[in-house]
Write an enzyme that holds these catalytic residues in place. Sequence first.
Site: not given
Lengths: 594, 594
Positions: A294, A434-436
């Site tokens: 993140r 992406y990545e949350g």
Amino acid sequence: MTYRAPVRDLAFTLQAVAGIDRVAATGAFPDYDADLLGAVLEAAAQFSEGVLAPLNRIGDLKGSTWADGAVSAAPGFADAYRQFAEGGWTGLSAPAHAGGQQLPKALELAAYETVHAANMAFGLCPMLSLAAIEALEAHGTPSQKDIYLSKLVSGEWTGAMVLTEPGAGSDLGALTATATPNGDGTWALHGQKIFITWGDHDATDNIVHMVLARLPDAPAGPKGISLFLASKFLLNEDGSLGARNGFRAVGVEHKLGIHASPTCVMSYEGATAELVGQPNQGLAHMFVMMNAARLAVGVEGVGIAERAYQHALAYARDRRQGRSAWTGEANAPIVDHPDVRRMLAVMKAKIAAARAICLSTGVAADLAKHAATDEDRRRWKGREDLFTPIAKAWSTDIGCEVASMGVQIHGGMGFIEETGAAQYYRDARIAPIYEGTNGIQAMDLVGRKLSQDGGQSVRDLIADMKATLAVLPRLYSGRPVEALAEGVAAVEEATAWLLERKGAADGAADVLAAADGYLKLVGDVTGGWMLALGAIHARDQLDGGQGDPAWLEGKITLYEVYAANVLDGAAGRMAAIRQGGALLERMSADVLAG
Amino acid sequence: MTYRAPVRDLAFTLQAVAGIDRVAATGAFPDYDADLLGAVLEAAAQFSEGVLAPLNRIGDLKGSTWADGAVSAAPGFADAYRQFAEGGWTGLSAPAHAGGQQLPKALELAAYETVHAANMAFGLCPMLSLAAIEALEAHGTPSQKDIYLSKLVSGEWTGAMVLTEPGAGSDLGALTATATPNGDGTWALHGQKIFITWGDHDATDNIVHMVLARLPDAPAGPKGISLFLASKFLLNEDGSLGARNGFRAVGVEHKLGIHASPTCVMSYEGATAELVGQPNQGLAHMFVMMNAARLAVGVEGVGIAERAYQHALAYARDRRQGRSAWTGEANAPIVDHPDVRRMLAVMKAKIAAARAICLSTGVAADLAKHAATDEDRRRWKGREDLFTPIAKAWSTDIGCEVASMGVQIHGGMGFIEETGAAQYYRDARIAPIYEGTNGIQAMDLVGRKLSQDGGQSVRDLIADMKATLAVLPRLYSGRPVEALAEGVAAVEEATAWLLERKGAADGAADVLAAADGYLKLVGDVTGGWMLALGAIHARDQLDGGQGDPAWLEGKITLYEVYAANVLDGAAGRMAAIRQGGALLERMSADVLAG
């Protein structure tokens, strides 16, 4: 347009704003000093400018390709990757025992900003190796570390994060891939995974997949997920590569951007895998990778913004139209038109703020591991945890915003693909997802991060900001000072309100409705605080007769630009924060569709 | 995902917010009544949904193509255009004497919103014909009207605006194309033009080019430009098409979006042309087309936003992840998560505000021509002039913003081209650029529009907003009322400041530095005012027992959403407005590059 790595600004941000000297002072990085910092950044700049940037456009045009269950990297990418690994770039922050250089994470992030700026699609490949390295370092068995960690650190193999399924994206608890025991200590993986970045390619001989799946007797939901390692090729006794493992890419996605980054649909059909860490603790283990990733994605946002900014600035200095409002010059470069100048100044200010937030998060991560006392480590861990969702979401939003302004500055030329500005606009758009997603980041901030220590991390942050505020009148008067004061007050008020709502029985929807506004408020104000730190440092250098006066004066002006164009509006987010879940509930799906 | 034209909302906005009844009351539109309004919108909806929307994706994938100096429209587009022309859609607002239906401009704009939403690349073709119709109606000779106007109104031929050259974009005064007399009253055009939308295609037999060029003896700069008409095919005595004229498309651009709209590079090599209007008055004449086109581009922003919104809402109702914060339902549709609901609610609120601004500008344009008294016409012309740059810039910014939120709501799927959300994000990006960049719009607002009547149009607007504010406490209390009050006060303060700076000898750069912030402030507050008007009307209908209660309640809630998420932050733009040219001057090109 060539990319020039902002080496001076990266070093200034690490030293004057993020405080990397604190990291050096822990003694955990014996090889690190200010000279090495400069050398690493210069070398990264050279590689990113010379090798990676020239491949960016061809990567966009040709992309990676899939045929017969295998992916070929875009033209030139495999060779560039091998040079990258040979240069030691995959092991900058890895521990020395695994062959790494054991340098601060914050320095690695700064070096990687240049990689992402030069070639965002390329940068994703080593970024995922770094995440796998963190997970194996934290949870791998000695044997797994022996075999896989060192190959990832050396860059001979790459890593992939294998989480998402068609029915399990933001809600990983819903995933259905299974792992059944083979009887010899290994497991057989079955299932289909999507959105697997660099899940297959031909740049290295082997790829290490970190896969989430369920044991046969696992409980339903997020507490029944385990982490596995599956190697593209099985290993022989002597460590050499053996038979092909039972998984393959069954396709790659056709995407808006980052065309040279293969986004694979992966099928696992009895793939042999090893358990990593504890059964049913996979999600917790994977969070080690995800938090690192993140922050890295936040840095991607900074990098793509920097690239778009440089491209737009070069155009604005070259392109001539109309008369300058300042000099009266006819046929003036458009950078001499106040509205274009404003856009560029705001872009630069936002990039500097996002860079400072990301690198400060990196410093916090280093200190969370290596600070001298438990109390210090706890405090820095709190800062890292608090900043990670902000670094990810706020910086990637700025990546998109700056890339869009970059298109705008080009006028009609910006919409033409050959110009290059459009690629940044397309590439940048993935980072908030992406990545949350950034919505998930905001929920993480107001949910877990705000309550894990009863709000102590935010109070620490507010105290730090107030200390800076006390010094600010030495540099500015009026609005630039008031803007930070009002911003800090808004963070205080919003935090108190959120903590109250979190404690209330009916507060859950209120907190979630506030999440996005709160993250943006804290990001806006923290960014302003950090630019103020930079300005104060610049003032000190100027007063001490050090450094390049024009450049340092620019840092002092930059905070003023940010204060007028970003910080002064921050308190206006309070109404969005307080809008309440009930208002949104009334705005039902039927009303939305009406 | 199929597009559904928002017929009910378009009718409500025209009637309850924009006040189209005032237009009907002028008597200038004898065929118009509320029934016809409904019939036109329903028919537009049917055509846009049934014919245009299904071609949107194939248009993106295949695009228009160029070969050997000629452009072929994307698959299906030529046939769709012929149906469009046969349906009378190119003559909705055109005068009856030219074969048009002589309906209000505002109604035409509402109908065209559905066209742009269904297929933005397609909509550009008739949009440019409408602009050419306006220019010929205003400045054409009787013979030009006889021959060309009627063919444009019937849609048998299309029109193109031919302004931009490589060295003359925002600064049209720099253009170099020439027109030399042929001795027979016609002129010979020479030069190269770029960014000519639908400059060539095979959907009609002929294309009418409205071209800016210089006479041999013309003064330099913007006062030496004349407007010409060049027909793709020369006309025989009997009006039939004769020889090919001396201009052709020498290429089409490869663009970020609107792939089915051919963006031509045109070469004029002695093309035979007629002068339109007065020599050296071409820029003034062209502004008739450009202002119409600017408002039309604003409507494009609304249309693409509506399309993106519908797509995202459908996904959010279908896609299931996690637990609802309101109902506790597991595996809930993501529209039941507050952060997703918030995004959709804000999208809907901004679209409604932008739609109201654009259609109100249309009503003002109708009344500027047809209101009963000179005084009324002057007042409405002031409103039209004031609103046009806001309609263009504010609505197209929202087009991009909403399209980006649409991608975001789709999560990872939004980045995959097959999903469709990415196309809206790409297509929407052109609208803030063409027909005068949004920066140019902002300069037009603070430059010409604010001073042409000494600020009277803004004062009229503020008075109207204050009248609404007085009624608002009947519906709301607290922040929703205060937000509009503070917004109106900010507009008042900013306007006074700008007028003062405009009067100052050293104020030019201050005014230009403020332009973007001022346009956004006035847009934010005007949008809020218009949603408040809609809410008040909805309240009246509810109180009178008319209409669909749930739908009307939704209008009342929508203003609250807008107040919390947009309007409450509007006053925070004051610092950006007041930042001053000196601050940006200090942020010099060297500092920007440092």
